[in-house]
Design a protein around this motif. Structure first.
Motif, PDB file in Angstrom:
ATOM      1  N   PHE A 197       6.244  11.493   5.547  1.00 38.03           N
ATOM      2  CA  PHE A 197       4.880  12.477   5.773  1.00 38.03           C
ATOM      3  C   PHE A 197       5.706  13.819   5.076  1.00 38.03           C
ATOM      4  O   PHE A 197       6.635  13.862   5.294  1.00 38.03           O
ATOM      5  CB  PHE A 197       5.315  11.930   7.713  1.00 38.03           C
ATOM      6  N   ASN A 198       3.905  13.638   5.333  1.00 41.32           N
ATOM      7  CA  ASN A 198       3.507  15.195   4.509  1.00 41.32           C
ATOM      8  C   ASN A 198       5.142  15.766   3.433  1.00 41.32           C
ATOM      9  O   ASN A 198       5.603  16.192   3.307  1.00 41.32           O
ATOM     10  CB  ASN A 198       4.521  16.733   6.260  1.00 41.32           C
ATOM     11  N   PRO A 199       4.267  14.484   2.757  1.00 37.96           N
ATOM     12  CA  PRO A 199       5.630  14.639   0.952  1.00 37.96           C
ATOM     13  C   PRO A 199       4.710  16.207   0.933  1.00 37.96           C
ATOM     14  O   PRO A 199       4.230  16.448  -0.143  1.00 37.96           O
ATOM     15  CB  PRO A 199       4.577  13.507   0.505  1.00 37.96           C
ATOM     16  N   THR A 200       6.475  16.658   0.105  1.00 32.05           N
ATOM     17  CA  THR A 200       5.960  17.287  -1.143  1.00 32.05           C
ATOM     18  C   THR A 200       5.575  16.217  -2.698  1.00 32.05           C
ATOM     19  O   THR A 200       5.509  15.266  -2.417  1.00 32.05           O
ATOM     20  CB  THR A 200       7.239  18.220  -2.042  1.00 32.05           C
ATOM     21  N   TRP A 201       4.500  17.372  -3.964  1.00 32.08           N
ATOM     22  CA  TRP A 201       4.862  15.910  -5.137  1.00 32.08           C
ATOM     23  C   TRP A 201       5.608  17.018  -5.929  1.00 32.08           C
ATOM     24  O   TRP A 201       4.886  18.157  -5.943  1.00 32.08           O
ATOM     25  CB  TRP A 201       3.911  16.087  -4.882  1.00 32.08           C
ATOM     26  N   THR A 202       6.192  15.514  -6.896  1.00 34.10           N
ATOM     27  CA  THR A 202       7.354  16.175  -7.926  1.00 34.10           C
ATOM     28  C   THR A 202       6.216  15.785  -8.819  1.00 34.10           C
ATOM     29  O   THR A 202       5.933  15.129  -8.684  1.00 34.10           O
ATOM     30  CB  THR A 202       8.750  16.398  -7.795  1.00 34.10           C
ATOM     31  N   VAL A 203       5.735  16.708  -9.472  1.00 38.41           N
ATOM     32  CA  VAL A 203       4.354  16.648 -10.699  1.00 38.41           C
ATOM     33  C   VAL A 203       5.703  16.036 -11.926  1.00 38.41           C
ATOM     34  O   VAL A 203       6.339  16.357 -13.141  1.00 38.41           O
ATOM     35  CB  VAL A 203       4.182  17.652 -12.102  1.00 38.41           C
ATOM     36  N   PRO A 204       5.071  14.391 -12.185  1.00 35.78           N
ATOM     37  CA  PRO A 204       5.699  14.233 -13.119  1.00 35.78           C
ATOM     38  C   PRO A 204       5.621  14.546 -14.842  1.00 35.78           C
ATOM     39  O   PRO A 204       4.667  14.987 -14.628  1.00 35.78           O
ATOM     40  CB  PRO A 204       4.472  12.237 -13.211  1.00 35.78           C
ATOM     41  N   PRO A 205       6.620  14.559 -15.125  1.00 32.38           N
ATOM     42  CA  PRO A 205       6.340  14.968 -16.844  1.00 32.38           C
ATOM     43  C   PRO A 205       5.512  14.739 -17.504  1.00 32.38           C
ATOM     44  O   PRO A 205       4.978  15.870 -18.285  1.00 32.38           O
ATOM     45  CB  PRO A 205       7.623  14.355 -17.330  1.00 32.38           C
ATOM     46  N   GLN A 212       4.015  12.999  14.495  1.00 31.46           N
ATOM     47  CA  GLN A 212       4.669  13.192  13.588  1.00 31.46           C
ATOM     48  C   GLN A 212       4.916  13.907  12.207  1.00 31.46           C
ATOM     49  O   GLN A 212       5.136  15.145  11.882  1.00 31.46           O
ATOM     50  CB  GLN A 212       5.221  12.128  13.041  1.00 31.46           C
ATOM     51  N   LEU A 213       3.403  14.625  11.360  1.00 31.57           N
ATOM     52  CA  LEU A 213       2.394  15.375  11.047  1.00 31.57           C
ATOM     53  C   LEU A 213       2.311  16.330  11.086  1.00 31.57           C
ATOM     54  O   LEU A 213       2.453  17.465  10.431  1.00 31.57           O
ATOM     55  CB  LEU A 213       1.396  14.157  10.229  1.00 31.57           C
ATOM     56  N   ALA A 214       2.000  16.454  12.534  1.00 32.75           N
ATOM     57  CA  ALA A 214       1.805  17.583  13.492  1.00 32.75           C
ATOM     58  C   ALA A 214       2.877  18.148  13.104  1.00 32.75           C
ATOM     59  O   ALA A 214       2.921  19.778  12.921  1.00 32.75           O
ATOM     60  CB  ALA A 214       0.952  17.435  15.502  1.00 32.75           C
ATOM     61  N   ASN A 215       3.768  17.690  13.179  1.00 35.35           N
ATOM     62  CA  ASN A 215       5.653  18.894  13.158  1.00 35.35           C
ATOM     63  C   ASN A 215       5.947  19.542  11.642  1.00 35.35           C
ATOM     64  O   ASN A 215       6.848  20.202  11.231  1.00 35.35           O
ATOM     65  CB  ASN A 215       7.313  18.220  13.338  1.00 35.35           C
ATOM     66  N   GLY A 216       4.838  19.204   9.746  1.00 29.50           N
ATOM     67  CA  GLY A 216       5.162  19.436   9.057  1.00 29.50           C
ATOM     68  C   GLY A 216       6.211  19.565   8.994  1.00 29.50           C
ATOM     69  O   GLY A 216       6.593  20.097   7.395  1.00 29.50           O
ATOM     70  N   LYS A 217       7.249  18.884   9.052  1.00 29.71           N
ATOM     71  CA  LYS A 217       7.949  18.900   8.333  1.00 29.71           C
ATOM     72  C   LYS A 217       8.298  17.878   7.635  1.00 29.71           C
ATOM     73  O   LYS A 217       7.373  16.343   7.608  1.00 29.71           O
ATOM     74  CB  LYS A 217       8.844  17.634   9.334  1.00 29.71           C
TER      75      LYS A 217
END
Length: 581
Positions: free
Chosen positions: A375-383, A504-509
């Protein structure tokens, strides 16, 4: 030459060598020389047949372990099955009743209904050999060939003719829970009960979708035999309001395909009925349903019925590879159809549109199990995306990273000042986008272990779902309604209902939550669909995968023909290599 190659050469040479004339066997077999066929009783002749079968298969016994001691779930070797079969029946002949052979020959011919090639099974040669059997040696040779043909045909119907692992080195759809020994035992039980036709009826997938494909194939062949579909002139687009000969051709083609009711009198006007039929056809072809028969629509209409027959054959082969997996609860992504579905107890309970990888960044075909949700994922940019997509934008616009909330990170995970990075050579730098509604992964990611870093996820690019052809991602699967899927995957109406997910989404974590039960996920590739009434519909082959499967289907099988007039066992010339499977 490696050990496996040597074993293959030995098995192939010896097996081919025993498919020879009765006269040649009579000259070389001590059993035949000491026991002339006309001077022994029928029981003694049967013993000679069994002894001859045993001597024929003896070289294979040292080359292969029996089927029952071989690793489970590997692709079945026909020679091993034949050897194991006769060993466990003390080498008694199997094809002693004329009715069994009659059923075998008829059933081999009927494999055409499943998109296979009956010529692979040398039906005419088997029939001739059956009619010319006189000596025990000829009976033994015929029995082994008939058994090998029987099991080869049934395995093609059950598991496919083409080995998918040869088309895709990453293929991992192992038939877990489907023991090849059970298949083989079922086949031979039918033979023992003299119901060969039942074995052929039960071998293919029994699911309704496979039956619909078989019926669709038969219907297409009727169209072909009647002369095919009418052609439509492609020199210009046809539009509503036109009245000309090309529209009459369009009407005829739509009627032949079942999109228009047949007309007793030809008409050439492009009215509202034709417009609606064209839109229906376009929707099925992923062409964009605007009701105008433009270049792409006309090209699709003019695809030959023979090509569509081959397309159905290819997808029946895929069905034989995969349908055994479609049981219980699972998620299946239809890559070429740009859609995903959740099945429970074998029935679809949820569907959604998806975006898949572009042709040059194709979404791979594989199976896995969904294990957790982010939930609330960060995105690591693929090479690859970093180098090919983002660096040119960063170099052109220094404010690009800040505008998209993307931060550079070093190898130790420390944040870097973008102004200190050499963007012409950013070695050791990773880009990570902060969580948020505009994150490239959206609000949620559905994860399953795989070597491709592929997952299902939300997306801010929702406008692309309106396109008919949605090969727009960099390989991952963007889902139109991912939160609905998440709720169904958790299957917990108390804690993980819609309100619980929103909280779950609203907590921002950014949090990873494991599913209480792993759910199988299959990423599959099909270029046909079935309408609600079972009619076959055709999709574009977006990744061009069909041609390789078709080539495999059309290749003549390596089954040896019963060459009864052959002078003797074939031998490899000095230095010659066997063409192994």
């Amino acid at each position: 030459m490696g050990q496996l190659t040597r074993l293959f050469v030995i098995s192939r040479v010896f097996f081919m060598g025993f498919l020879i004339s009765g006269a040649a066997i009579a000259q070389t077999s001590p059993i035949e020389q000491s026991s002339p066929a006309m001077s022994v009783s029928e029981a003694a002749a049967d013993d000679i047949v069994g002894q001859t079968i045993q001597s024929m298969l003896a070289p294979l016994a040292s080359a292969f372990p029996p089927l029952l001691t071989s690793p489970r779930h590997q692709r079945v070797d026909v020679n091993r099955v034949v050897m194991d079969f006769y060993m466990h029946r003390s080498y008694r002949a199997a094809w002693t009743q004329d009715s069994d052979v009659t059923q075998l020959l008829k059933s081999l011919g009927n494999t055409q209904a499943d998109g296979l090639e009956p010529a692979d099974f040398h039906i005419d040669e088997l029939a001739k050999a059956r009619a010319s059997m006189q000596t025990p040696a000829q009976r033994a040779s015929f029995d082994v060939v008939a058994t090998r043909t029987f099991i080869a045909a049934l395995l093609q119907l059950r598991r496919g003719k083409v080995d998918p692992s040869r088309l895709d080195i990453h293929w991992n759809f192992d038939p877990v829970g489907v023991d090849p020994r059970e298949d083989v035992n079922t086949f031979f039980a039918a033979l023992d009960s003299h119901d060969v036709a039942r074995a052929f009826a039960q071998a293919p997938p029994q699911e309704a979708v496979y039956g619909s494909l078989r019926m669709g194939l038969a219907q297409l062949r009727k169209v072909r035999d009647a002369g095919g579909w009418p052609k439509v002139a492609e020199d210009k687009s046809l539009k509503p309001g036109m009245d000309e000969p090309a529209v009459a051709q369009l009407r005829a083609r739509l009627a032949a395909g079942g999109y228009l009711a047949p007309q007793l009198k030809p008409r050439s006007d492009y009215d509202a009925v034709v417009t609606a039929a064209v839109k229906k056809y376009q929707a099925e072809q992923y062409l964009g349903a605007d009701g105008v028969a433009g270049a792409a629509t006309l090209a699709a209409l003019n695809v030959s019925v023979e090509a569509r027959i081959d397309q159905v054959r290819v997808n029946m082969e895929r069905a034989r590879w995969l349908l055994y997996k479609l049981q219980g609860t699972f998620v299946i992504v239809d890559i070429a159809g740009y859609k995903v579905a959740l099945y429970r107890d074998g029935k679809p309970i949820w569907r959604s549109r998806v975006q898949v990888g572009k042709p040059f960044r194709s979404t791979p075909v594989f199976q896995s199990e969904i294990t957790y949700v982010t939930f609330n994922p960060t995105w690591t940019v693929p090479p690859t995306i970093l180098v090919k997509d983002m660096l040119p934008k960063i170099q052109k616009n220094p404010g690009y990273l800040a505008a998209n909330r993307i931060k550079p990170i070093d190898r130790e995970g420390n944040l870097l000042d973008p102004s200190t990075v050499d963007w012409s050579n950013p070695r050791g730098v990773t880009l990570r986008q902060d969580a948020g509604p505009d994150n490239s992964l959206g609000q949620v990611v559905i994860r399953f272990p795989n070597e491709y870093a592929i997952y299902l996820h939300d997306t801010p690019h929702r406008e692309l779902f309106a396109q008919s052809r949605r090969a727009t991602s960099s390989g991952c699967i963007r889902v139109e309604n991912p939160l609905q899927l998440v709720e169904l995957l958790f299957n917990d109406p108390v804690h993980w209902n819609s309100a619980g997910i929103q909280a779950q989404l609203a907590n921002g974590k950014t949090e990873n939550i494991r599913l209480p039960v792993k759910v199988p996920v299959l990423l599959a590739y099909w270029t046909v669909d079935l309408s609600n009434d079972g009619r076959v519909m055709f999709k574009p082959d977006v990744y061009g995968y069909d041609s390789a499967v078709l080539r495999g289907l059309n290749l003549r099988s390596e089954l040896p023909a019963p060459q009864w007039q052959q002078a003797g066992p074939p031998a490899l010339a000095a230095g010659q290599k066997s063409t192994g499977e």
